[in-house]
Structures are given as C-alpha cells and as structure tokens.
Design an enzyme around this catalytic site. Sequence first.
Site, short mmCIF file in Angstrom:
data_model
loop_
_atom_site.label_atom_id
_atom_site.label_comp_id
_atom_site.label_asym_id
_atom_site.label_seq_id
_atom_site.Cartn_x
_atom_site.Cartn_y
_atom_site.Cartn_z
N HIS A 1 0.82 -1.23 0.00
CA HIS A 1 0.00 0.00 0.00
C HIS A 1 0.85 1.27 0.00
O HIS A 1 0.33 2.35 -0.26
CB HIS A 1 -0.94 -0.01 1.21
CG HIS A 1 -2.00 -1.07 1.11
ND1 HIS A 1 -3.31 -0.79 0.82
CD2 HIS A 1 -1.93 -2.42 1.23
CE1 HIS A 1 -4.01 -1.92 0.78
NE2 HIS A 1 -3.18 -2.93 1.03
N ASP B 1 2.99 9.47 -0.69
CA ASP B 1 1.84 8.65 -0.31
C ASP B 1 1.65 7.56 -1.36
O ASP B 1 1.73 7.85 -2.56
CB ASP B 1 0.58 9.54 -0.27
CG ASP B 1 -0.38 9.14 0.83
OD1 ASP B 1 -0.42 7.95 1.19
OD2 ASP B 1 -1.11 10.02 1.32
#
Length: 496
Positions: A158, A366
């Site tokens: 992720h 991110d």
Amino acid sequence: MGRLIVISNRVSVPSAAGAAGAQGGLAVALNSALREHGGIWFGWSGQETEEFTGHLDMQRNEGVTTATIDLEAQDVEEYYNGYANRTLWPLFHYRIDLTEYDRNFGEGYERVNERFADSVYPLIADDDLVWVHDYHLLPLGSILRRKGIKNRIGLFLHTPWPPTRLLASLPFHERLVASMLEYDVIGLQTTEWLESFLHYVQKEMGLTVNLDNSIDYQGRRVIARAFPIGIDYAEFSEAAKSDVAKEAHQRLRDSVRGRKILIGVDRLDYSKGLGERFESFSRFLSDHPDMAGKAVLLQIAPPSRGDVESYQQIREDLERKTGHINGAHANVDFVPIRYVNRGYPRAELAGFYRAANVGLVTPLRDGMNLVAKEYVAAQDPEDPGVLILSQFAGAATQLKDALLVNPHSVEHVAETISRALDMPLKERKRRHAALLASVKEMDVLHWLKQYVLALSGVEKGSGALKSDGGPSSADPELAAQEESATLGATEIAGSH
Ligand code: GDG
C-alpha cells in the site's frame, strides 16, 4: 475459485452501527473487498498477551469472517512499533532521517512473520487465494512456502516503493526483497513504485525483467504490476447522501458563517505534509489580506502510532504551529485553523467533505491516498469543490484534473489555494466531472477484480499440494469456530 484469504497486520471490521472512528485506508479497502468476494481476513487483534499462544479468535461481522491472534508486548514493540513503523515506513516514504536500524527490530519482525504463518497455515485450503498486505508482512509468503503452501500467494504493497539507493541503506535489504520474490504476484499502487521495484531487482540482484514486467527467479516466475487502489464509490456516495452527512454538512457550514472552507483529513503522520500545509495556508492568508477572516482550514487528524517517538514529535510540532498561525491571524470571532485530533464516522466525514470548497491533500509521499478520492466522491456535481493534490501522492497519476502541487513549496500551494477559491463554476464542474469519472471507474471493486484476476491466472505452484487437505475441513475445531462465528462487537481500529 477458492476463497480469498486476506492477511494484513491488523484486522478491522465495522460494527453494525457503522464505522465510528478512524480506519486507515487499508482497512477501509479490505472491508469492501471481502464483503464483495467472501473469505477470511486474518491478522493481529491489536491486543497484547503475556505469552504468545497462537489462539485464533474467529468472528463473523457484517458479512466478513475474521480470524485474529494476540501478540506479546515484545512482538508489538519490535515488529509493529519497531521494524514496521520505525524502519520500513519512514524508509518507504523517503524519510531516511527518521529510519532506525536496530537488530532487535529485525528479529522481532521475522519472529512475528513466523507467528503469522504458523497461525494462518491451518486456515488455508488447497484452492484458496492467499493475499498478503503491506510492509508489515513482506517475508510472510516465503515462510508459507517453506511450510509447504503451494497455493497462489500474492502481495499488495500500500505504500510507495523507495528508490534503490535509499533501500540499499537497509541492512539485509537483499534478503528482504528476495523473500518477496516467493510471491506469485507483487502488486504496487502505481507505475512509479513498480518501476522503482523493478529497478532494484535489476540493479541490486542482477535479475532480468521480462517485457511483461515478470521476473524469473530461482525457477519461478513472479509477476510485478501496478494495481491502483480505489474507494468503495457506491458505499461512499451513499454515505454522502445520508441524513447524518447532511446534518454534518449543515453543522459545519453554519459554524463558519459564510466563510470559505478548506478541509484536510489525514492520519496524524509525518508523510502527510501537515506542517507544510498549515504553513501554506498561513502564507495564503498573509499574501491575501482581502481574505483575512474569510477562509477556514478544518484539519481532521486522528492520532496514529502514538507509541513511536517521531509521531509524538509531529504531534507536538503541529500543535505549536497551529498555535503560532492562529495567534498571528485570528481575531475575536475568527480562528483560521481548526485542528481536530479525533476521528469521525464516515458519513459525517462525507458531509464535511461536501461542505468544503477546497480539499487539501498534500502528502510529501503517499502510496495512493484515498482521501483525495473520497473528497471527489462526496461533492455536489452541480457545485463541486476543488481538489488540491500533491504531485507526490500515488493518486496524482490518476487524478490529473486536480490542481497538482509541490507540497514542499509553500508559495506554490498558497497561490494554488487562491486559484482554487477563485475558480469559476464552469471550470470546477469540468474538472470535477473528469475526476469523478476516474474515481467511479477505478473503484475498490475494480482493484479487487484486477488483482484477483492476476493472481488466479497464475499457474499454481509447482510441486506437491499441501498434504493435509486444508482448513475448515482439515481442522474440525477451526471449522466449528468458523461456523459459529457470531456477530460480535469488533473494535474499530486503524489497520496501521
Ligand atoms: C495507506 C497508504 C493508501 C481518516 N480520518 C478518518 C477516517 N480516515 C480514513 C479516510 C481514508 C483513510 O482513513 C485514509 O486513507 P489514505 O489512503 O488517505 O491513507 P493511509 O491511512 O496512510 O493509507 C495510502 C492506503 O493505505 C490504501 O492503500 O492509499 O497511500 O498510506 O479512507 O477516510 N475515517 C473515519 N474518520 C476519520 O476521522 N471514519
């Protein structure tokens, strides 16, 4: 097709009353994925025991079966607070300055991965697809292989994948990556992280990457691909229309008395660029005296990983910064930054997003960023707000009609805030329509389907199948637990 056995560090299922607090992006996505596909979600309960027992607690909540284990305090310290969140997380977010290398962390990480493998092993049936998630569990697939599991096993990361030169600073980096090559499919969020991963295996391990991005390693073929994660659009847009959302929307709007609203929603994490964001907003206020008292930044930042020092530090920094900026720009009936250290139920969050004229999503790095997508999904298409998005979020590769910014440049973000607040309705609608189309199409179910398709398309591991036949059938006690799993109240917790 067999069941999906999802394995992640934490397991977090909403109660029937709906999510009441902060759930990390991974938890939110996996909930949706499992509700759609069925299967078992295995991981740590979040509880500590004096001594590790390996006892599996099985429950069924809101259509999702979960199996959890407790960990010892030393496990939590060395594996979770240690190697996962003081070594890998900062390193994978390019924060080598915060990365701690401690041999005990590494040993704890391997020990807990072994414990995960031992505990989940009896749950895995021959045809199941095993899907491991995130940086906490990178070597898990290789341990399961060692135990004789021949199933298709995939990994999805992720977070970003760091540049090779940064990763090379990690002791035993090659061993860690080699262990990952025991998976059949390695999924990353974007092509940028994928390219970075492939660069590593070529430069550091001397492996050849095939034209289809597969890697041949020790007689096996590993597929590496980008699978950009999305939100559960159907669920979130419903939440945005709910009475709870409407009430939250109205409450927020009433409270600002006609002022413009900018919103940020992030776990309290140094990767999210909150300090830079606050400074940018402050610069915007200084550069636009005409806007004095006319725009409010609402920052929702539920605390996360509070046992790790760098998180205590960021919290203190932000409190100081907020005080400083508010002191400089406030007057008797106006405070520019509302900084809130708590989580809200998802429907309320949706109402807040919809009430905001600008979504400020400015992480320094991110993997994807689901908040950006939620902000888009929550808007009124007839009068949408404007998304300001960091070019360093994985989401920027998809959401090209956002106003993309360099979050390190306070001036650039300040100017962009001004541009967003002045943007004519026609342009807002045009940009929003394009963003919405992408958020809708590339939703979490699309992500799930693409991943499961890739994993199930892989030829099953060579060699003998597991001899004991597998889970429910093989282990009567577990089968009984699985059957009788009751609708219990599972604590909502961030999976990170
Ligand atoms: C990791 C990766 C990747 C936040 N505050 C509240 C709340 N949240 C929810 C948001 C969103 C989720 O948490 C945050 O997801 P993000 O994707 O923005 O970020 P991470 O938690 O860092 O997630 C990230 C993600 O995994 C998925 O792969 O995109 O790059 O770092 O859903 O809404 N939810 C509620 N109340 C809050 O106050 N209910």
